[in-house]
Scaffold this active site. Sequence first.
Site, mmCIF file in Angstrom:
data_model
loop_
_atom_site.group_PDB
_atom_site.id
_atom_site.type_symbol
_atom_site.label_atom_id
_atom_site.label_comp_id
_atom_site.label_asym_id
_atom_site.label_seq_id
_atom_site.Cartn_x
_atom_site.Cartn_y
_atom_site.Cartn_z
ATOM 1 N N PHE A 137 -13.907 2.965 5.167
ATOM 2 C CA PHE A 137 -12.913 2.301 4.340
ATOM 3 C C PHE A 137 -12.524 3.232 3.198
ATOM 4 O O PHE A 137 -13.390 3.854 2.577
ATOM 5 C CB PHE A 137 -13.497 0.999 3.788
ATOM 6 C CG PHE A 137 -12.481 0.122 3.141
ATOM 7 C CD1 PHE A 137 -11.595 -0.639 3.905
ATOM 8 C CD2 PHE A 137 -12.394 0.051 1.759
ATOM 9 C CE1 PHE A 137 -10.647 -1.445 3.311
ATOM 10 C CE2 PHE A 137 -11.448 -0.757 1.154
ATOM 11 C CZ PHE A 137 -10.571 -1.508 1.927
ATOM 12 N N GLY A 188 0.769 -1.248 0.000
ATOM 13 C CA GLY A 188 0.000 0.000 0.000
ATOM 14 C C GLY A 188 0.795 1.291 0.000
ATOM 15 O O GLY A 188 0.337 2.298 -0.512
ATOM 16 N N LYS A 204 -6.331 6.244 11.320
ATOM 17 C CA LYS A 204 -7.699 6.157 11.844
ATOM 18 C C LYS A 204 -7.624 6.111 13.376
ATOM 19 O O LYS A 204 -7.565 5.027 13.963
ATOM 20 C CB LYS A 204 -8.383 4.872 11.343
ATOM 21 C CG LYS A 204 -8.694 4.836 9.851
ATOM 22 C CD LYS A 204 -9.419 3.536 9.485
ATOM 23 C CE LYS A 204 -9.724 3.440 8.014
ATOM 24 N NZ LYS A 204 -10.179 2.095 7.588
ATOM 25 N N GLU A 263 4.080 3.864 6.046
ATOM 26 C CA GLU A 263 2.823 3.113 5.877
ATOM 27 C C GLU A 263 1.821 3.926 5.056
ATOM 28 O O GLU A 263 1.877 5.155 5.043
ATOM 29 C CB GLU A 263 2.199 2.863 7.263
ATOM 30 C CG GLU A 263 2.379 1.457 7.805
ATOM 31 C CD GLU A 263 1.495 0.412 7.107
ATOM 32 O OE1 GLU A 263 1.162 0.548 5.916
ATOM 33 O OE2 GLU A 263 1.135 -0.559 7.778
ATOM 34 N N ASP A 264 0.882 3.237 4.415
ATOM 35 C CA ASP A 264 -0.206 3.939 3.742
ATOM 36 C C ASP A 264 -1.243 4.402 4.772
ATOM 37 O O ASP A 264 -1.718 5.522 4.742
ATOM 38 C CB ASP A 264 -0.865 3.061 2.657
ATOM 39 C CG ASP A 264 -1.295 1.684 3.158
ATOM 40 O OD1 ASP A 264 -1.014 1.324 4.322
ATOM 41 O OD2 ASP A 264 -1.922 0.949 2.366
ATOM 42 N N ARG A 311 -5.573 0.675 -6.401
ATOM 43 C CA ARG A 311 -4.395 1.334 -5.835
ATOM 44 C C ARG A 311 -3.936 2.508 -6.698
ATOM 45 O O ARG A 311 -3.311 3.448 -6.224
ATOM 46 C CB ARG A 311 -3.215 0.350 -5.732
ATOM 47 C CG ARG A 311 -3.399 -0.753 -4.725
ATOM 48 C CD ARG A 311 -2.066 -1.468 -4.515
ATOM 49 N NE ARG A 311 -2.228 -2.753 -3.874
ATOM 50 C CZ ARG A 311 -2.318 -2.957 -2.575
ATOM 51 N NH1 ARG A 311 -2.263 -1.938 -1.743
ATOM 52 N NH2 ARG A 311 -2.448 -4.174 -2.081
ATOM 53 N N ASP A 340 -5.905 -0.247 -1.379
ATOM 54 C CA ASP A 340 -6.665 -1.138 -2.266
ATOM 55 C C ASP A 340 -7.950 -1.647 -1.642
ATOM 56 O O ASP A 340 -8.136 -1.605 -0.422
ATOM 57 C CB ASP A 340 -5.815 -2.364 -2.610
ATOM 58 C CG ASP A 340 -5.664 -3.302 -1.413
ATOM 59 O OD1 ASP A 340 -5.264 -2.823 -0.333
ATOM 60 O OD2 ASP A 340 -5.982 -4.498 -1.547
ATOM 61 N N ASP A 347 -4.479 1.612 10.995
ATOM 62 C CA ASP A 347 -5.880 1.349 11.311
ATOM 63 C C ASP A 347 -5.933 0.807 12.750
ATOM 64 O O ASP A 347 -5.915 1.582 13.693
ATOM 65 C CB ASP A 347 -6.353 0.367 10.224
ATOM 66 C CG ASP A 347 -7.785 -0.083 10.331
ATOM 67 O OD1 ASP A 347 -8.621 0.441 9.594
ATOM 68 O OD2 ASP A 347 -8.077 -0.985 11.128
HETATM 69 P P1 IMP Z 1 -3.618 -2.251 10.766
HETATM 70 O O1 IMP Z 1 -2.573 -3.321 10.919
HETATM 71 O O2 IMP Z 1 -4.945 -2.690 11.327
HETATM 72 O O3 IMP Z 1 -3.198 -0.918 11.302
HETATM 73 O O4 IMP Z 1 -3.881 -2.102 9.229
HETATM 74 C C1 IMP Z 1 -2.892 -1.657 8.386
HETATM 75 C C2 IMP Z 1 -3.105 -2.133 6.973
HETATM 76 O O5 IMP Z 1 -4.474 -2.468 6.713
HETATM 77 C C3 IMP Z 1 -2.771 -1.033 6.008
HETATM 78 O O6 IMP Z 1 -1.408 -1.050 5.656
HETATM 79 C C4 IMP Z 1 -3.680 -1.322 4.836
HETATM 80 O O7 IMP Z 1 -3.064 -2.221 3.961
HETATM 81 C C5 IMP Z 1 -4.894 -1.992 5.445
HETATM 82 N N1 IMP Z 1 -6.017 -1.043 5.650
HETATM 83 C C6 IMP Z 1 -6.490 -0.549 6.797
HETATM 84 N N2 IMP Z 1 -7.535 0.284 6.603
HETATM 85 C C7 IMP Z 1 -7.706 0.337 5.266
HETATM 86 C C8 IMP Z 1 -8.611 1.078 4.415
HETATM 87 O O8 IMP Z 1 -9.480 1.855 4.850
HETATM 88 N N3 IMP Z 1 -8.442 0.881 3.084
HETATM 89 C C9 IMP Z 1 -7.516 0.038 2.533
HETATM 90 N N4 IMP Z 1 -6.644 -0.641 3.297
HETATM 91 C C10 IMP Z 1 -6.743 -0.500 4.649
#
Ligand code: IMP
Length: 179
Positions: free
Chosen positions: A156, A48, A134, A102-103, A169, A163, A106
């Site tokens: 989302f 991402g 977030k 990071e993109d 993407r 993606d 979350d």
């Molecule tokens: P985390 O590990 O829960 O913080 O999630 C991180 C990863 O989840 C990111 O690098 C994204 O690849 C994916 N992700 C989380 N939220 C979204 C979203 O709203 N859209 C697309 N990908 C997301």
Amino acid sequence: MRTIDEQGHAFEEWLTPAQIASDVRQVAACINKDYADKTPLFIVVLNGAFIFASDLLRQIQCRSEVTFIRVSSYWGMASTGEVKFIVPLQEEVRGRDVIIVEDIVDTGLTIHHLKAYMRANEAASVRVATMLFKPDKLEYSDAQPDYIGHEVTNEFVIGYGLDYDGFMRNLDAIYKVKK
Ligand code: IMP
């Protein structure tokens, strides 16, 4: 406002390319200030973060290196709760000032795991630069990002590297799923 349909879900444009560029400039300025006399190792989290990283890194003025790691935690629109290292890190992080790129942060699960890895491998310092954050979804306090392009509520989002099941993407803006 541009809208788009992917797999039966409607998405509408939220951050325009101009807004994104302004966010990236602000993140780069903070990193340039904090790392002026350092040589950070940027670790870009694939897939991402590739677009954010390419825009960000071209604005970094300090001496630096960049490498990539590929992880996966998402399936469709939800986190699986598991982080898989699909392409592991080749570089030595011991003694390095690491900046994870990071993109989006979350739940923070991915960053939580990556930080534990960096600690176990004796990085000198670890900070996180993310295009999106977030805050309401954060479950791991150690995953609070240090440099944030833009905060987003619980929707989302896709585009600019993000993606939906591997697609979208390549969008030049960031889109939010329509309620
Ligand atoms: P985390 O590990 O829960 O913080 O999630 C991180 C990863 O989840 C990111 O690098 C994204 O690849 C994916 N992700 C989380 N939220 C979204 C979203 O709203 N859209 C697309 N990908 C997301």
